[in-house]
Design an enzyme around this catalytic site. Structure first.
Site, PDB file in Angstrom:
ATOM      1  N   TYR A   4      31.843  32.184  31.802  1.00 29.81           N
ATOM      2  CA  TYR A   4      31.088  33.158  31.888  1.00 29.81           C
ATOM      3  C   TYR A   4      30.205  33.206  30.726  1.00 29.81           C
ATOM      4  O   TYR A   4      30.662  32.308  29.587  1.00 29.81           O
ATOM      5  CB  TYR A   4      31.977  34.354  31.730  1.00 29.81           C
ATOM      6  N   THR A  48      29.299  30.973  36.145  1.00 28.72           N
ATOM      7  CA  THR A  48      29.164  32.102  37.238  1.00 28.72           C
ATOM      8  C   THR A  48      28.204  33.065  36.536  1.00 28.72           C
ATOM      9  O   THR A  48      27.978  33.538  35.528  1.00 28.72           O
ATOM     10  CB  THR A  48      30.639  32.902  37.034  1.00 28.72           C
ATOM     11  N   HIS A  53      30.824  37.348  44.496  1.00 29.44           N
ATOM     12  CA  HIS A  53      31.950  37.692  43.693  1.00 29.44           C
ATOM     13  C   HIS A  53      33.143  38.289  44.322  1.00 29.44           C
ATOM     14  O   HIS A  53      33.720  39.398  43.835  1.00 29.44           O
ATOM     15  CB  HIS A  53      31.587  38.282  42.518  1.00 29.44           C
ATOM     16  N   SER A  90      39.758  30.005  35.688  1.00 25.67           N
ATOM     17  CA  SER A  90      38.955  31.171  35.199  1.00 25.67           C
ATOM     18  C   SER A  90      38.752  31.170  33.690  1.00 25.67           C
ATOM     19  O   SER A  90      39.832  30.816  33.099  1.00 25.67           O
ATOM     20  CB  SER A  90      39.186  32.662  35.976  1.00 25.67           C
ATOM     21  N   LYS A 122      27.638  29.691  40.310  1.00 24.81           N
ATOM     22  CA  LYS A 122      28.190  30.472  41.199  1.00 24.81           C
ATOM     23  C   LYS A 122      27.710  31.729  41.099  1.00 24.81           C
ATOM     24  O   LYS A 122      27.426  32.230  39.996  1.00 24.81           O
ATOM     25  CB  LYS A 122      29.679  30.315  40.879  1.00 24.81           C
TER      26      LYS A 122
HETATM   27  C1  LIG Z   1      40.987  39.292  41.473  1.00 26.53           C
HETATM   28  C2  LIG Z   1      39.838  38.438  41.235  1.00 26.53           C
HETATM   29  C3  LIG Z   1      39.283  37.929  39.956  1.00 26.53           C
HETATM   30  C4  LIG Z   1      38.245  37.114  40.252  1.00 26.53           C
HETATM   31  N1  LIG Z   1      38.045  36.509  38.991  1.00 26.53           N
HETATM   32  C5  LIG Z   1      36.829  35.766  38.832  1.00 26.53           C
HETATM   33  C6  LIG Z   1      36.428  34.900  37.612  1.00 26.53           C
HETATM   34  O1  LIG Z   1      37.265  35.192  36.585  1.00 26.53           O
HETATM   35  N2  LIG Z   1      35.307  34.363  37.632  1.00 26.53           N
HETATM   36  C7  LIG Z   1      34.502  34.137  38.751  1.00 26.53           C
HETATM   37  O2  LIG Z   1      33.856  33.426  38.620  1.00 26.53           O
HETATM   38  N3  LIG Z   1      35.042  34.702  39.721  1.00 26.53           N
HETATM   39  C8  LIG Z   1      35.943  35.641  40.000  1.00 26.53           C
HETATM   40  N4  LIG Z   1      36.266  36.150  41.061  1.00 26.53           N
HETATM   41  C9  LIG Z   1      35.512  35.796  42.113  1.00 26.53           C
HETATM   42  C10 LIG Z   1      35.913  34.546  43.081  1.00 26.53           C
HETATM   43  O3  LIG Z   1      35.937  33.457  42.273  1.00 26.53           O
HETATM   44  C11 LIG Z   1      35.404  34.554  44.471  1.00 26.53           C
HETATM   45  O4  LIG Z   1      34.053  34.403  44.422  1.00 26.53           O
HETATM   46  C12 LIG Z   1      35.839  35.330  45.454  1.00 26.53           C
HETATM   47  O5  LIG Z   1      37.374  35.765  45.178  1.00 26.53           O
HETATM   48  C13 LIG Z   1      35.771  34.991  46.678  1.00 26.53           C
HETATM   49  O6  LIG Z   1      36.346  36.152  47.573  1.00 26.53           O
HETATM   50  P1  LIG Z   1      37.564  36.000  48.388  1.00 26.53           P
HETATM   51  O7  LIG Z   1      38.413  36.855  47.359  1.00 26.53           O
HETATM   52  O8  LIG Z   1      37.105  37.044  49.479  1.00 26.53           O
HETATM   53  O9  LIG Z   1      37.812  35.005  48.943  1.00 26.53           O
HETATM   54  C14 LIG Z   1      37.461  36.953  41.167  1.00 26.53           C
HETATM   55  C15 LIG Z   1      37.769  37.407  42.139  1.00 26.53           C
HETATM   56  C16 LIG Z   1      39.089  38.299  42.558  1.00 26.53           C
HETATM   57  C17 LIG Z   1      39.386  38.803  43.928  1.00 26.53           C
END
Ligand SMILES: Cc1cc2nc3c(=O)[nH]c(=O)nc-3n(C[C@H](O)[C@H](O)[C@H](O)COP(=O)(O)O)c2cc1C
Length: 381
Positions: A130, A156, A276, A107, A252
């Site tokens: 981002y 994203t 997300h 990330s 994404k």
């Molecule tokens: C704690 C956390 C931080 C996240 N940070 C980002 C991020 O920095 N960039 C991004 O594109 N998605 C981020 N996401 C979304 C994840 O990439 C992903 O889409 C999501 O966690 C999928 O769902 P799941 O946790 O149920 O597997 C984050 C999700 C969580 C839970």
């Protein structure tokens, strides 16, 4: 040490070991958390057809994701602050992914930097970007990705405006944690975590500090994200990123068929059906519900992947059956990381793989690439 047999066990252990503000940051969704919960719950309503008396020796769950070999159709999703779940968290997760044989994405908001991952692993990894107001900083970041030989860029699109998670505000989420009485009392119960953090120099945003001006005086994550993420993001900006990068581009955060078509028109090599992890728009459909229409609309020309709610290998199989040619896991990885670092992420991957492999066999298949909707009970998806 408890016996770990499923991702839920890792979650329980992570909750014990990770400071509350970082555990809550992971295990939460926007506002009422209805979409966050639906991501998981909707998988459970989809039923599998068991088949018997089929030779299911010699099975394979191996696929290609954007031409990259993956031992199962799973990649590690980009996770902000993973290095706060466990010291050097992103390095641990990337190593586990490499050893297991699946892609890893880093990330923008990670604690370990692009260079840290390049130095500590040898498999090509993906970087998630981002859209920030500071375009010069974005160009510098893209150049760093090229220098680190990143195999793809994940842009994203669903966080132009950050969602609100009540717990983050109530906990006063900051990186590193502020030395308030409540935080100190909580940290005193997480000595393993504290020892790990004391032993590493990676305690801030590795990709941003020293590279993006506004980060040196970051007050809180939510304030910084609101200020820096660009609410004007448009498809022209997507074209701009694609030109700057020139390599494989994963878009994404798509949940709408029209957006999926636009993503393809704007040169996506893969689209990720994702809300997300339920962290932005509460009230959006679960990812698994949004997937079939998008796979039908653009799946013949572009790789369609999905994430959101995957906690078992059965979820991976159901997503594949409904047209996802890959999935990403967020929390299933985070819980492993918070529970046991690299060993915990490896454990999560092994358990998902076993569940996927056994379920595929009991449903009468030996190759995941041969699986389609016929593996599901009609009327349940
Ligand atoms: C704690 C956390 C931080 C996240 N940070 C980002 C991020 O920095 N960039 C991004 O594109 N998605 C981020 N996401 C979304 C994840 O990439 C992903 O889409 C999501 O966690 C999928 O769902 P799941 O946790 O149920 O597997 C984050 C999700 C969580 C839970």
């Amino acid at each position: 040490m408890p016996v770990i047999t499923c991702v839920e066990d890792l979650r329980v252990l992570a909750k014990r070991r990770v400071p509350r503000m970082f555990y809550d940051y992971a295990d939460s969704g926007a506002w009422t958390e209805s979409t966050y919960r639906a991501n998981e719950a909707d998988f459970k309503t989809i039923l599998l057809r068991q088949r018997v008396a089929v030779n299911v020796e010699d099975r394979s769950t191996a696929v290609l994701m954007l031409g990259q070999p993956a031992r199962m159709p799973v990649a590690i999703a980009p996770i902000g602050l993973a290095g706060m779940q466990h010291a050097d968290g992103e390095i641990h997760a990337a190593r586990a992914a490499e050893k297991f044989g699946i892609p890893f994405s880093l990330s923008t908001m990670s604690i370990c930097s692009i260079e840290d991952i390049a130095e500590n692993t040898s498999a090509p990894f993906w970087f998630q970007l981002y859209m920030m107001r500071d375009r010069a900083a974005m160009v510098r970041m893209i150049e760093r990705c090229k220098a680190a030989n990143c195999a793809a860029l994940v842009l994203t699109l669903d966080l132009q405006v950050p969602g609100q998670r009540h717990k983050d505000l109530k906990n006063g989420l900051t990186v590193p944690p502020r030395p308030t009485v409540a935080n100190l009392v909580n940290l005193a119960t997480k000595l393993r975590w504290c020892a790990g953090m004391a032993a590493t120099r990676r305690r801030s945003f590795g990709n941003l500090v020293g590279h993006v001006d506004a980060v040196s005086n970051m007050r809180s994550l939510s304030a910084w994200s609101s200020e820096q993420f660009d609410p004007r993001l448009s498809w022209n900006d997507v074209d701009w990123v694609r030109r700057q990068w020139g390599g494989k581009l994963i878009l994404k955060g798509i949940t709408d068929v029209e957006d999926a078509k636009l993503a393809v028109r704007h040169g996506a090599d893969a689209v990720v059906v994702s809300n997300h992890g339920g962290r932005v728009l509460d009230g959006a459909p679960s990812s698994i519900r949004a997937l079939p229409a998008i796979a039908e609309a653009v799946g013949s020309t572009t790789e369609v992947w999905m994430d959101g709610g995957i906690r078992t290998g059965q979820d991976v199989l159901k997503a594949w059956a409904l047209g996802a040619r890959g999935t990403m896991i967020g929390r299933a990885m985070i819980y492993g990381l918070g529970a046991m670092g690299e060993a915990g992420v490896s454990k999560a991957l092994q358990m998902l793989h076993k569940e996927l492999d056994v379920t595929m066999a009991v449903c009468g298949h030996t190759r995941i690439t041969d699986v389609d909707r016929a593996i599901l009970v009609p009327g349940t998806y």
